[in-house]
Enzyme design. Structure first.
Site, PDB file in Angstrom:
ATOM      1  N   ASN A   5     -22.232   3.548 -41.111  1.00 16.42           N
ATOM      2  CA  ASN A   5     -23.340   4.432 -40.919  1.00 16.42           C
ATOM      3  C   ASN A   5     -24.163   4.243 -42.154  1.00 16.42           C
ATOM      4  O   ASN A   5     -25.620   4.757 -42.143  1.00 16.42           O
ATOM      5  CB  ASN A   5     -22.918   5.974 -40.749  1.00 16.42           C
ATOM      6  CG  ASN A   5     -22.227   6.085 -39.360  1.00 16.42           C
ATOM      7  OD1 ASN A   5     -21.357   7.066 -39.021  1.00 16.42           O
ATOM      8  ND2 ASN A   5     -22.680   5.334 -38.261  1.00 16.42           N
ATOM      9  N   ARG A  35     -14.294   9.039 -26.263  1.00 18.30           N
ATOM     10  CA  ARG A  35     -15.434   8.461 -26.931  1.00 18.30           C
ATOM     11  C   ARG A  35     -16.365   9.010 -25.810  1.00 18.30           C
ATOM     12  O   ARG A  35     -16.328   8.557 -24.592  1.00 18.30           O
ATOM     13  CB  ARG A  35     -15.651   7.122 -27.188  1.00 18.30           C
ATOM     14  CG  ARG A  35     -16.803   6.441 -27.508  1.00 18.30           C
ATOM     15  CD  ARG A  35     -17.023   5.119 -28.200  1.00 18.30           C
ATOM     16  NE  ARG A  35     -18.290   5.019 -28.880  1.00 18.30           N
ATOM     17  CZ  ARG A  35     -18.314   4.133 -29.914  1.00 18.30           C
ATOM     18  NH1 ARG A  35     -17.532   3.341 -30.213  1.00 18.30           N
ATOM     19  NH2 ARG A  35     -19.380   3.909 -30.362  1.00 18.30           N
ATOM     20  N   ASP A  64     -20.625  10.181 -29.836  1.00 15.33           N
ATOM     21  CA  ASP A  64     -21.660   9.366 -29.916  1.00 15.33           C
ATOM     22  C   ASP A  64     -22.738   9.839 -28.964  1.00 15.33           C
ATOM     23  O   ASP A  64     -22.157  10.371 -28.026  1.00 15.33           O
ATOM     24  CB  ASP A  64     -21.009   7.977 -29.274  1.00 15.33           C
ATOM     25  CG  ASP A  64     -22.003   6.886 -29.771  1.00 15.33           C
ATOM     26  OD1 ASP A  64     -22.793   7.049 -30.257  1.00 15.33           O
ATOM     27  OD2 ASP A  64     -21.536   5.698 -29.337  1.00 15.33           O
ATOM     28  N   GLU A  95      -3.623   7.705 -25.540  1.00 16.93           N
ATOM     29  CA  GLU A  95      -4.372   7.415 -24.213  1.00 16.93           C
ATOM     30  C   GLU A  95      -6.080   7.323 -24.748  1.00 16.93           C
ATOM     31  O   GLU A  95      -6.189   8.122 -25.787  1.00 16.93           O
ATOM     32  CB  GLU A  95      -4.094   8.422 -23.350  1.00 16.93           C
ATOM     33  CG  GLU A  95      -2.779   8.666 -22.915  1.00 16.93           C
ATOM     34  CD  GLU A  95      -2.477   7.502 -21.948  1.00 16.93           C
ATOM     35  OE1 GLU A  95      -3.078   7.173 -20.964  1.00 16.93           O
ATOM     36  OE2 GLU A  95      -1.098   6.909 -21.937  1.00 16.93           O
ATOM     37  N   ARG A 116     -28.023   3.050 -41.798  1.00 16.21           N
ATOM     38  CA  ARG A 116     -28.837   3.706 -41.156  1.00 16.21           C
ATOM     39  C   ARG A 116     -29.903   4.291 -42.173  1.00 16.21           C
ATOM     40  O   ARG A 116     -29.721   4.357 -43.403  1.00 16.21           O
ATOM     41  CB  ARG A 116     -28.593   5.004 -40.633  1.00 16.21           C
ATOM     42  CG  ARG A 116     -27.382   4.823 -39.294  1.00 16.21           C
ATOM     43  CD  ARG A 116     -27.139   5.983 -38.508  1.00 16.21           C
ATOM     44  NE  ARG A 116     -25.998   5.597 -37.443  1.00 16.21           N
ATOM     45  CZ  ARG A 116     -26.216   6.239 -36.246  1.00 16.21           C
ATOM     46  NH1 ARG A 116     -26.494   7.258 -36.049  1.00 16.21           N
ATOM     47  NH2 ARG A 116     -25.408   5.661 -35.463  1.00 16.21           N
TER      48      ARG A 116
HETATM   49  C1  FPP Z   1     -23.480   9.445 -33.057  1.00 13.33           C
HETATM   50  O1  FPP Z   1     -24.798   9.744 -32.539  1.00 13.33           O
HETATM   51  C2  FPP Z   1     -23.299  10.344 -33.970  1.00 13.33           C
HETATM   52  C3  FPP Z   1     -23.298  10.176 -35.321  1.00 13.33           C
HETATM   53  C4  FPP Z   1     -23.381   8.923 -36.131  1.00 13.33           C
HETATM   54  C5  FPP Z   1     -22.874  11.389 -36.346  1.00 13.33           C
HETATM   55  C6  FPP Z   1     -22.038  12.769 -35.824  1.00 13.33           C
HETATM   56  C7  FPP Z   1     -22.288  13.609 -36.647  1.00 13.33           C
HETATM   57  C8  FPP Z   1     -22.558  14.803 -36.241  1.00 13.33           C
HETATM   58  C9  FPP Z   1     -22.402  15.533 -34.805  1.00 13.33           C
HETATM   59  C10 FPP Z   1     -22.748  15.982 -37.272  1.00 13.33           C
HETATM   60  C11 FPP Z   1     -22.078  16.103 -38.315  1.00 13.33           C
HETATM   61  C12 FPP Z   1     -20.901  16.187 -38.174  1.00 13.33           C
HETATM   62  C13 FPP Z   1     -19.849  17.511 -38.401  1.00 13.33           C
HETATM   63  C14 FPP Z   1     -18.551  17.142 -38.379  1.00 13.33           C
HETATM   64  C15 FPP Z   1     -20.509  18.853 -38.698  1.00 13.33           C
HETATM   65  P1  FPP Z   1     -25.618   8.407 -32.727  1.00 13.33           P
HETATM   66  O2  FPP Z   1     -26.802   8.710 -33.453  1.00 13.33           O
HETATM   67  O3  FPP Z   1     -24.959   7.149 -32.917  1.00 13.33           O
HETATM   68  O4  FPP Z   1     -26.486   8.256 -31.237  1.00 13.33           O
HETATM   69  P2  FPP Z   1     -27.070   7.098 -30.561  1.00 13.33           P
HETATM   70  O5  FPP Z   1     -25.794   6.096 -30.459  1.00 13.33           O
HETATM   71  O6  FPP Z   1     -27.531   7.659 -29.252  1.00 13.33           O
HETATM   72  O7  FPP Z   1     -28.113   6.530 -31.310  1.00 13.33           O
END
Ligand code: FPP
Length: 230
Positions: A66, A178, A18, A197, A69
């Site tokens: 998601n 997290r 995150d 944990e 979004r």
């Molecule tokens: C959270 O940041 C992250 C995500 C929703 C997506 C995670 C995906 C990746 C790291 C890339 C693709 C994955 C792989 C396995 C290659 P956020 O956008 O919720 O951040 P914020 O809460 O600060 O807005």
């Protein structure tokens, strides 16, 4: 390359990645750049997990929530996922990494499904680290699907449900991490977390390094797990 052992015998670590958006915002960059840097963090971490001899690493890449979004961000995320798999598949094959997907990935776009099916097939016989990627994943959805399959086979017991979860066959979850300071599970691995944990850090996902994983594992090793006993 030296092989370090995962400290404290942790076998399975899961991560809610995150903070990509906040990382980008702090730098006045588009959110997509935060996600790009997030993939670099994934790449480094998968390599470290393999070198540590971790049996399974489960990453929350895209939740059933998601989809809310903006379309542009959703397609950027899947674009990054496709690129990562294309670029790193040969490395997985060479280094005995098995890809696994949790979540209803068959409902994704046909080109994503085809790419994933090919990668799953080409890594299916690897028995080093399993990289489990959660895609179109929601834990309540997973449990409901597992319960329905269990019911079709016989009595519904915890063991029967567990055997039908998307994580069936992976070692029990030891540690859930997290990033970004949020203290929620966000519909991730709710069943599997029963005796895991939990480790929370303020570090934003693009800044998360293998050293943070080592720190979490060191602290995990110092905790006493009693599984409800004394
Ligand atoms: C959270 O940041 C992250 C995500 C929703 C997506 C995670 C995906 C990746 C790291 C890339 C693709 C994955 C792989 C396995 C290659 P956020 O956008 O919720 O951040 P914020 O809460 O600060 O807005």
């Amino acid at each position: 390359m030296t092989n370090e052992r995962a400290p404290a015998g942790a076998r399975h670590v899961a991560i809610i990645m995150d903070g990509n958006g906040r990382w980008a915002k702090k730098r006045h960059l588009p959110r997509a750049v935060g996600h790009q840097r997030g993939v670099e963090a994934v790449r480094a971490l998968v390599r470290a997990a393999r070198q540590m001899g971790l049996e399974a690493l489960t990453l929350y890449a895209f939740s059933t929530e998601n989809w809310r979004r903006p379309e542009e961000e959703v397609s950027a995320l899947f674009g990054l996922l496709k690129r990562y798999i294309r670029e790193d598949l040969a490395e997985f094959v060479e280094n005995n990494v098995r890809l696994h997907i949790i979540g209803n990935y068959k409902a994704l776009a046909p080109d994503v499904v085809a790419l994933l099916d090919d990668a799953l097939e080409r890594t299916a016989h690897n028995d080093g680290t399993t990289l489990a990627v959660a895609l179109n994943y929601g834990s309540q959805d997973e449990i409901a699907r597992a319960a329905a399959r269990a019911a079709a086979k016989g009595p519904i017991t915890p063991e029967a449900i567990e055997a039908e979860l998307d994580t069936a066959g992976l070692p029990p979850l030891d540690l859930l991490i997290r990033t970004s300071g949020e203290l929620r599970l966000s519909n991730f691995l709710l069943w599997q977390v029963a005796y895991a944990e939990l480790w929370f850090t303020d570090v934003l996902w693009p800044d998360f390094t293998p050293d943070h994983l080592r720190e979490a594992l060191d602290q995990f090793g110092q905790r006493e797990r009693r599984y409800g006993g004394r």
